[in-house]
Structures are given as structure tokens and as C-alpha cells.
Design an enzyme around this catalytic site. Structure first.
Site, mmCIF file in Angstrom:
data_model
loop_
_atom_site.group_PDB
_atom_site.id
_atom_site.type_symbol
_atom_site.label_atom_id
_atom_site.label_comp_id
_atom_site.label_asym_id
_atom_site.label_seq_id
_atom_site.Cartn_x
_atom_site.Cartn_y
_atom_site.Cartn_z
ATOM 1 N N TRP A 103 0.774 -1.133 -0.048
ATOM 2 C CA TRP A 103 -0.093 0.048 0.125
ATOM 3 C C TRP A 103 0.724 1.141 0.081
ATOM 4 O O TRP A 103 0.508 2.153 -0.555
ATOM 5 C CB TRP A 103 -0.977 0.137 1.087
ATOM 6 C CG TRP A 103 -1.876 -1.121 0.913
ATOM 7 C CD1 TRP A 103 -2.129 -2.358 1.345
ATOM 8 C CD2 TRP A 103 -2.993 -1.061 -0.463
ATOM 9 N NE1 TRP A 103 -3.157 -2.795 0.786
ATOM 10 C CE2 TRP A 103 -3.561 -2.515 -0.077
ATOM 11 C CE3 TRP A 103 -3.345 -0.200 -1.141
ATOM 12 C CZ2 TRP A 103 -5.018 -2.739 -0.937
ATOM 13 C CZ3 TRP A 103 -4.392 -0.590 -2.131
ATOM 14 C CH2 TRP A 103 -4.988 -1.744 -2.158
ATOM 15 N N ASP A 174 -1.169 6.763 6.324
ATOM 16 C CA ASP A 174 -2.495 6.064 5.716
ATOM 17 C C ASP A 174 -2.798 4.937 6.833
ATOM 18 O O ASP A 174 -1.880 4.214 7.073
ATOM 19 C CB ASP A 174 -1.865 5.321 4.484
ATOM 20 C CG ASP A 174 -3.188 4.348 4.087
ATOM 21 O OD1 ASP A 174 -4.026 4.200 4.629
ATOM 22 O OD2 ASP A 174 -2.746 3.700 3.025
ATOM 23 N N LYS A 198 -12.561 -1.148 6.379
ATOM 24 C CA LYS A 198 -12.071 -2.154 7.158
ATOM 25 C C LYS A 198 -12.615 -2.103 8.584
ATOM 26 O O LYS A 198 -13.118 -3.075 9.203
ATOM 27 C CB LYS A 198 -10.446 -2.016 7.182
ATOM 28 C CG LYS A 198 -10.163 -2.222 5.838
ATOM 29 C CD LYS A 198 -8.749 -1.725 5.730
ATOM 30 C CE LYS A 198 -8.218 -1.630 4.290
ATOM 31 N NZ LYS A 198 -8.586 -2.935 3.408
HETATM 32 N N1 PMP Z 1 -4.249 1.771 2.161
HETATM 33 C C1 PMP Z 1 -4.460 0.557 3.007
HETATM 34 C C2 PMP Z 1 -3.287 0.339 3.945
HETATM 35 C C3 PMP Z 1 -5.153 -0.624 2.499
HETATM 36 O O1 PMP Z 1 -5.124 -1.643 3.303
HETATM 37 C C4 PMP Z 1 -6.038 -0.343 1.332
HETATM 38 C C5 PMP Z 1 -7.483 -1.293 1.059
HETATM 39 N N2 PMP Z 1 -6.910 -2.484 1.250
HETATM 40 C C6 PMP Z 1 -6.171 0.921 0.760
HETATM 41 C C7 PMP Z 1 -5.052 1.974 1.053
HETATM 42 C C8 PMP Z 1 -6.704 1.142 -0.391
HETATM 43 O O2 PMP Z 1 -7.998 1.482 -0.247
HETATM 44 P P1 PMP Z 1 -9.220 1.742 -1.263
HETATM 45 O O3 PMP Z 1 -9.639 0.498 -1.926
HETATM 46 O O4 PMP Z 1 -10.524 2.434 -0.356
HETATM 47 O O5 PMP Z 1 -8.818 2.774 -2.106
#
Ligand code: PMP
Length: 363
Positions: A103, A174, A198
Site C-alpha cells: 500500500w 495512511d 475495514k
Molecule cells: N491503504 C491500505 C493500508 C489499505 O489496506 C487499502 C485497501 N486494502 C488501501 C489503502 C486502498 O483503499 P481503497 O480500496 O479504499 O482505495
């Protein structure tokens, strides 16, 4: 748990049963209106009140200082990857990125597209397959950087910072997979952001919490749907938000509040994670390669010594109501995501299953 199933999905993830029950009750007629939250105008007074109380609950739970702004933005956490540099960078300024997993690597790559020449790699754990956080001494930090971006909890490998890094520039994190799982001191950050799906609701929005000095530095010439100052000014209602997602988010925040807040959640989460790691460490049938101080309390990843048993493990777990334990396709193995809505009973049932599976299949 509904119908005897514990859902270990990393996201969209299990919601508290009480929240799902409330949604069922409210579905035909919310707030006595005679229609649902999917059908309510975002300008309707009850909905505006819901948005206000949602923000109030988040501020209370995370102890967000009054001068910080809270905005809800569509596009998930992924849009924040590019919105952040678009708002903060320009005219030769730059930001540093720590890459500790899938991520944060995505955040780094998206930021590089949004602000070419403005994004620097401070350190990456890629050579170690993102199984550890690069040594602090190896980070290349620019004292002039507008911010340092990192991902507090990497959802895929289950790698978590034990505490936010201490640096001299504003810190941006994040916190998609650990928001409300453990307390973080908001005043340590220039900005925090998280998707909702989440730990606090269905997918559809991201929450961004922005320090006043960061907001002041935002560009003023961006299209309004990409501009933090516009979201702040309109209180996140500059266009139609996903009303149903906002409503469930509000219910989840109340659920955490009623259960004693984020510190109470952390205590339960640490207990759940510790029980799983202790069992994994005590066995040579299961393994987790992450150094202990960097292990996630939200996503517990593990492998079986014999990967040929993976499908059998998943099938038998599924038969017992233990759903969605398959690890991310990029790393394989298993992963138990144990956010706030996963009760201790779910983890105990998983442990019992893992012990039984090991007994039956150990060679
Ligand atoms: N950052 C992290 C740490 C994540 O776990 C995720 C999704 N698994 C995201 C960003 C992306 O999120 P989204 O699908 O809402 O764009």
C-alpha cells in the site's frame, strides 16, 4: 457473526452484528421519515445532523484537536494517494515516502504520477519482501520535505509500526487498516487518512484529518472535488455523498463509543492478536516471519509449513464458519483480519480449528 460465520476478510470487512441489526431495523424507514438512508437527500436536516454527529463522534474517539479539519472524500484511500501531493506540492517542493509494503508502494507510485519530480523514496523494504521495516539509520530524509508519508499498518503482510516515526517534518499516515484499532496522537501528524471499509463501515469514502498548517499550505487552484480546502469549506457536502455509507459509518462510530472507545478496542485487539501469534510461534506447522515489534494487531498473516495443504485448510475452515482466511494473492498463505468487529470468540474458534488441523495433518 451472522448465521454462525466469522468473517476474517481484510476489507470490506466484518461489521459489528449490532450495527447490521440496526441497519436492518432502519432500512425501510430511517429516523421516522418513511424512507431509507439510501433515499434521503444530503441536504435534509436529519442527514445533516447525522453528518454533524458523525464528525463529533470521530473527534471524540480520536481526540482530534479542534483546529484540525475532518473531511469525508469519495474515492477510497486510493484517491488520497494522489490528492495529498496534488494539494501540498508544486513549485519545486517535494515530499518523502517510506515504502514498507504494497500500500505504501502504491501511495508512492501514485504520488509520483501526481507530482512528477516532487516525490522522493526515503527507504524501501522491498528487498526483504516487505517483511520488516527498514532500519531508521538507512532512511534518506530531506529536512525541507513538505511531509513524510508512511503507512502505519500494511494490511497485506501484517506489518505495523510500533509507534509513529519521529521526524522533523510533518508526518502523513495512511491508517486505513488500523484507524480506531489503537490510539494515535493526532497532534503528532500533519495529516491522517483512512478508507472506511475495514474498521468503520462499508466502502465508499475516506476520512482525512488535516492539521491547520497543512490546510493553509494547500493549493487554492485545484478543481473543487480534488481540493481539501473545498471539502473543509463545504463540510464534505459540496456534492452528494454516499448517504448509506455515511449512515453506517455513524453507527460504527457510536458502536465503538458505547464500548469504551479506542483504548478499549486496542486492549481487545492486542489480546486477539497475541493469542494468534503465540499459537503460531509455538508451532512448527504454522509460521509468521515478521519481527515481533512490527507485527500487526489488525492483520495476522501466517503460512503453513506445507503449502500443498493451503486449499484444504481454507476449505475445512470455511465448513466451520471461518470465512475469508486466504492471504493476499501477492503473498499467498493465510491472513486473519481481526478488526474491532471481530469478537474474541471468533479468534478462539479459529485457534481451536488451527490446532485441530495441525493435529490431523502433521506428518
Ligand atoms: N491503504 C491500505 C493500508 C489499505 O489496506 C487499502 C485497501 N486494502 C488501501 C489503502 C486502498 O483503499 P481503497 O480500496 O479504499 O482505495
Amino acid at each position: 457473526m451472522t448465521d454462525g460465520v466469522y468473517n476474517f476478510s481484510p476489507g470490506p470487512a466484518a461489521l459489528p452484528v449490532e450495527v447490521v441489526e440496526q441497519v436492518r431495523k432502519d432500512l425501510p424507514s430511517w429516523s421516522g421519515l418513511g424512507y431509507s438512508t439510501m433515499e434521503v437527500s444530503h441536504r435534509q436536516v436529519d442527514f445533516v445532523r447525522l453528518m454533524d454527529s458523525l464528525e463529533e463522534d470521530l473527534r471524540f474517539l480520536m481526540r482530534i484537536p479542534d483546529d484540525y479539519s475532518v473531511v469525508l472524500v469519495q474515492g477510497g484511500a486510493s484517491l488520497q494517494f494522489s490528492m495529498l501531493p496534488m494539494n501540498l506540492l508544486g513549485d519545486g517542493t517535494s515530499a518523502d515516502y517510506l515504502v514498507t509494503g504494497t500500500w505504501s508502494e502504491k501511495a508512492y507510485k501514485e504520488a509520483s504520477l501526481a507530482a512528477p519530480n516532487g516525490i522522493a523514496l526515503a527507504a524501501t523494504g522491498k528487498d526483504d519482501n516487505f517483511l520488516s521495516i527498514p532500519d531508521r539509520e538507512s532512511w534518506r530524509l530531506n529536512p525541507q520535505a513538505k511531509y513524510l508519508h508512511y503507512t502505519h499498518n500494511e494490511t497485506i503482510a501484517g506489518l505495523m509500526f510500533a509507534s509513529p516515526p519521529k521526524v522533523k517534518v510533518p508526518l502523513v499516515s495512511d491508517i486505513s487498516s488500523c484507524i480506531l484499532s489503537l490510539p494515535l496522537r493526532v497532534s503528532d501528524f500533519g495529516m491522517l487518512y483512512a478508507c472506511t471499509q475495514k474498521n468503520m463501515g462499508p466502502a465508499g469514502i475516506a476520512v482525512a484529518i488535516i492539521a491547520p498548517e497543512m490546510l493553509r499550505q494547500c493549493r487554492q487552484d485545484l478543481p473543487s472535488m480534488l481540493s481539501y480546502p473545498s471539502y473543509v469549506q463545504s463540510r464534505s457536502l459540496q456534492n452528494t455523498p454516499p448517504t448509506f455509507t455515511c449512515y453506517v459509518l455513524a453507527l460504527c462510530l457510536q458502536w465503538v463509543r458505547v464500548r469504551g472507545g479506542v483504548s478499549a478496542m486496542e486492549e481487545i485487539n492486542r489480546d486477539k492478536a497475541q493469542r494468534l501469534y503465540e499459537m503460531i510461534d509455538a508451532s512448527d506447522f504454522y509460521a509468521n516471519p515478521i519481527p515481533k515489534p512490527s507485527r500487526s494487531i489488525c492483520n495476522v498473516a501466517f503460512t503453513l509449513a506445507n503449502p500443498a495443504l493451503d486449499d484444504k485448510f481454507l476449505a475445512e475452515a470455511g465448513e466451520q464458519g471461518l470465512a475469508n482466511l486466504r492471504g493476499h494473492r501477492t503473498v499467498g498463505g493465510m491472513r486473519a483480519s481481526i478488526y474491532n468487529a471481530m469478537p474474541l470468540e471468533g479468534v478462539l474458534k479459529l485457534l481451536q480449528f488451527m490446532e485441530g488441523f495441525e493435529r490431523r495433518w502433521r506428518q
